[in-house]
Design an enzyme around this catalytic site. Structure first.
Site, PDB file in Angstrom:
ATOM      1  N   TYR A 100      -8.206   7.889  -4.077  1.00 26.44           N
ATOM      2  CA  TYR A 100      -6.740   7.961  -4.098  1.00 26.44           C
ATOM      3  C   TYR A 100      -6.263   8.829  -5.261  1.00 26.44           C
ATOM      4  CZ  TYR A 100      -6.871   3.828  -0.985  1.00 26.44           C
ATOM      5  OH  TYR A 100      -7.118   2.944   0.044  1.00 26.44           O
ATOM      6  N   LEU A 120       2.097  -3.484   6.874  1.00 20.83           N
ATOM      7  CA  LEU A 120       3.497  -3.221   7.229  1.00 20.83           C
ATOM      8  C   LEU A 120       3.591  -2.019   8.171  1.00 20.83           C
ATOM      9  CD1 LEU A 120       4.977  -3.704   3.642  1.00 20.83           C
ATOM     10  CD2 LEU A 120       5.018  -5.353   5.535  1.00 20.83           C
ATOM     11  N   GLY A 121       2.459  -1.643   8.766  1.00 18.24           N
ATOM     12  CA  GLY A 121       2.477  -0.495   9.686  1.00 18.24           C
ATOM     13  C   GLY A 121       2.934   0.761   8.952  1.00 18.24           C
ATOM     14  N   ARG A 122       2.411   0.964   7.729  1.00 12.78           N
ATOM     15  CA  ARG A 122       2.774   2.115   6.892  1.00 12.78           C
ATOM     16  C   ARG A 122       4.285   2.176   6.703  1.00 12.78           C
ATOM     17  NH1 ARG A 122      -2.078   4.647   6.512  1.00 12.78           N
ATOM     18  NH2 ARG A 122      -3.484   4.506   8.268  1.00 12.78           N
TER      19      ARG A 122
HETATM   20  N1  LIG Z   1      -9.486   0.972   3.461  1.00 13.50           N
HETATM   21  C1  LIG Z   1      -8.741   1.943   3.932  1.00 13.50           C
HETATM   22  O1  LIG Z   1      -9.211   2.856   4.616  1.00 13.50           O
HETATM   23  C2  LIG Z   1      -7.266   1.943   3.620  1.00 13.50           C
HETATM   24  C3  LIG Z   1      -6.383   2.784   4.340  1.00 13.50           C
HETATM   25  C4  LIG Z   1      -5.031   2.726   4.046  1.00 13.50           C
HETATM   26  C5  LIG Z   1      -4.569   1.866   3.055  1.00 13.50           C
HETATM   27  N2  LIG Z   1      -5.445   1.084   2.348  1.00 13.50           N
HETATM   28  C6  LIG Z   1      -4.989   0.141   1.304  1.00 13.50           C
HETATM   29  O2  LIG Z   1      -3.995  -0.712   1.863  1.00 13.50           O
HETATM   30  C7  LIG Z   1      -2.817  -0.662   1.074  1.00 13.50           C
HETATM   31  C8  LIG Z   1      -1.587  -0.923   1.916  1.00 13.50           C
HETATM   32  O3  LIG Z   1      -1.509  -0.071   3.031  1.00 13.50           O
HETATM   33  P1  LIG Z   1      -0.459   1.119   3.153  1.00 13.50           P
HETATM   34  O4  LIG Z   1       0.136   1.365   1.816  1.00 13.50           O
HETATM   35  O5  LIG Z   1      -1.131   2.214   3.867  1.00 13.50           O
HETATM   36  O6  LIG Z   1       0.634   0.594   4.183  1.00 13.50           O
HETATM   37  P2  LIG Z   1       1.675  -0.629   4.241  1.00 13.50           P
HETATM   38  O7  LIG Z   1       1.395  -1.612   3.189  1.00 13.50           O
HETATM   39  O8  LIG Z   1       1.695  -1.060   5.649  1.00 13.50           O
HETATM   40  O9  LIG Z   1       3.057   0.124   3.984  1.00 13.50           O
HETATM   41  C9  LIG Z   1       3.380   0.782   2.792  1.00 13.50           C
HETATM   42  C10 LIG Z   1       4.772   1.396   2.968  1.00 13.50           C
HETATM   43  O10 LIG Z   1       5.718   0.343   3.154  1.00 13.50           O
HETATM   44  C11 LIG Z   1       6.760   0.437   2.189  1.00 13.50           C
HETATM   45  N3  LIG Z   1       7.131  -0.952   1.839  1.00 13.50           N
HETATM   46  C12 LIG Z   1       6.388  -1.871   1.171  1.00 13.50           C
HETATM   47  N4  LIG Z   1       7.030  -3.066   1.117  1.00 13.50           N
HETATM   48  C13 LIG Z   1       8.210  -2.892   1.769  1.00 13.50           C
HETATM   49  C14 LIG Z   1       9.293  -3.749   2.044  1.00 13.50           C
HETATM   50  N5  LIG Z   1       9.310  -5.039   1.684  1.00 13.50           N
HETATM   51  N6  LIG Z   1      10.363  -3.228   2.718  1.00 13.50           N
HETATM   52  C15 LIG Z   1      10.377  -1.931   3.122  1.00 13.50           C
HETATM   53  N7  LIG Z   1       9.341  -1.079   2.904  1.00 13.50           N
HETATM   54  C16 LIG Z   1       8.279  -1.549   2.225  1.00 13.50           C
HETATM   55  C17 LIG Z   1       6.194   1.245   1.049  1.00 13.50           C
HETATM   56  O11 LIG Z   1       7.198   1.941   0.387  1.00 13.50           O
HETATM   57  P3  LIG Z   1       7.100   2.403  -1.145  1.00 13.50           P
HETATM   58  O12 LIG Z   1       5.782   3.112  -1.279  1.00 13.50           O
HETATM   59  O13 LIG Z   1       8.242   3.299  -1.323  1.00 13.50           O
HETATM   60  O14 LIG Z   1       7.174   1.195  -1.982  1.00 13.50           O
HETATM   61  C18 LIG Z   1       5.240   2.195   1.776  1.00 13.50           C
HETATM   62  O15 LIG Z   1       5.960   3.307   2.274  1.00 13.50           O
HETATM   63  C19 LIG Z   1      -2.885   0.715   0.416  1.00 13.50           C
HETATM   64  O16 LIG Z   1      -2.068   0.810  -0.722  1.00 13.50           O
HETATM   65  C20 LIG Z   1      -4.354   0.819   0.109  1.00 13.50           C
HETATM   66  O17 LIG Z   1      -4.649   0.107  -1.079  1.00 13.50           O
HETATM   67  C21 LIG Z   1      -6.774   1.112   2.639  1.00 13.50           C
END
Ligand SMILES: NC(=O)c1ccc[n+]([C@@H]2O[C@H](COP(=O)([O-])OP(=O)(O)OC[C@H]3O[C@@H](n4cnc5c(N)ncnc54)[C@H](OP(=O)(O)O)[C@@H]3O)[C@@H](O)[C@H]2O)c1
Length: 319
Positions: A61, A210-212
């Site tokens: 990252y 949160l579905g990104r």
């Molecule tokens: N193992 C893998 O291959 C892999 C792949 C992807 C992700 N990950 C891990 O999983 C974690 C989480 O997944 P993700 O970040 O991809 O997706 P996610 O958690 O589904 O969604 C993140 C997005 O949601 C927004 N958000 C968060 N809380 C919110 C709320 N209460 N209301 C409105 N919007 C909200 C964030 O905005 P802001 O950023 O503006 O706060 C960001 O744009 C990553 O950070 C990473 O550590 C792992």
């Protein structure tokens, strides 16, 4: 007030029922101008105040900057966190395309580099980001297990694997956790991987719960700028988003009925999939961190779950 805890697996480590994904603090969502390391440090420390202890990062990252940010943000409170990082995906020039590397010599060097960037002498959970198809998993996993013996790592995990790969690794060294995408619109792990984790005493860490961001109802075509990873994701084309709005509308209607937000309903549904499940929603904003933490106390009724289980499949592949 701190959130409830969960045990990762039968007798595994105890962590806050919701974790924090840190990827978005360095890349992927929003434009670079939005990123603010000082604010991200505040998010990390507030997470610990709230009992959100599982902090997830990866060497890739940034590339290579997110671990530095996380290490600096935790600072002297490092011991309060259950610090999770990953190896196995190597960013190419410019940091865009990532290739898999599971060679033992890479793995051995990767842990030392991660510890240096994180500013710590051990990580609590070290995960293989992706299995390298060109290297037998046992070679990669064996080199990772050596680092447990060396005291550099406490537990080992895998990401985006199938049950055959899980069985192969587990026979050699216990798989403490599996991290894969799981949310209201990505349910693949429910069929085999989640039951495998339950049966073998492993925790399951849903990523992108949160579905990104889409399932929160706050993402529209106009909020996705050119630098945003979602601009090139099949579920976020204008046509797919239009079609997928029906999913968000249904989540929002459950949320309204129970006095919660759509984000909280999305997290509560994931938490309801089993006591060994600890989602890692990503955020760089304090208000969303606090909102997500409160989802740990939200319990959905059988009627709510039935309604959410029946949501249609999304339009667009997940990558
Ligand atoms: N193992 C893998 O291959 C892999 C792949 C992807 C992700 N990950 C891990 O999983 C974690 C989480 O997944 P993700 O970040 O991809 O997706 P996610 O958690 O589904 O969604 C993140 C997005 O949601 C927004 N958000 C968060 N809380 C919110 C709320 N209460 N209301 C409105 N919007 C909200 C964030 O905005 P802001 O950023 O503006 O706060 C960001 O744009 C990553 O950070 C990473 O550590 C792992």
């Amino acid at each position: 007030m701190t959130i409830a805890t969960r045990t990762l697996g039968k007798a595994g480590p105890v962590v806050g029922a919701i974790g924090l994904g840190c990827m978005g603090m360095s890349e992927k969502y929003g434009d670079d101008a939005e990123r603010d390391d000082r604010q991200s440090h505040e998010v990390l420390r507030r997470a610990l105040d709230l009992g959100i202890t599982l902090i997830d990062t990866a060497d890739a990252y940034g590339p290579y900057t997110n671990e530095v940010l996380v290490g600096a943000g935790l600072g002297s409170r490092r011991h309060e966190a259950f610090l999770a990082t990953k190896c196995g995906l190597v960013p190419g020039p410019g940091g865009k395309e990532r290739t898999r590397d599971g060679r033992p010599e890479y793995v051995r060097a990767a842990i030392d580099a991660s510890l240096r960037r994180l500013g710590t002498d051990h990580v609590d959970l070290w995960q293989l980001h992706r299995v390298d198809p060109d290297v037998p998993l046992q070679e990669t996993w064996g080199a990772m297990a050596e680092q447990v013996t060396a005291g550099k790592v406490r537990f080992l995990g895998l990401s985006e694997v199938n049950v055959e790969q899980l069985a192969e690794a587990h026979a050699m060294h216990p798989v403490a956790t599996v991290q894969s995408e799981l949310s209201l619109w990505t349910r693949d792990p429910l069929a085999e991987v989640l039951p495998w984790c339950e049966a073998h005493g492993a925790g399951f860490l849903p990523f992108s719960p949160l579905g990104r961001g889409f399932l929160t109802g706050t993402v529209t075509a106009s909020t996705i700028g050119g630098q945003d990873f979602r601009a090139h994701n099949p579920r976020f084309t204008p046509e797919a988003m239009d079609a997928n709005t029906a999913i968000v509308t249904s989540v929002a209607s459950v949320a309204e009925r129970i006095g919660a937000t759509a984000a909280q309903v999305a997290l509560a549904w994931v938490l309801a999939q089993g006591p060994h499940v600890v989602p890692i929603p990503g955020t760089k904003k304090l208000r969303w961190l606090e909102q997500n933490a409160a989802a740990a106390a939200l319990s959905l009724s059988a009627e709510d779950i039935t309604e959410l289980d029946a949501l249609p499949a999304p339009v667009g592949a997940r990558y």
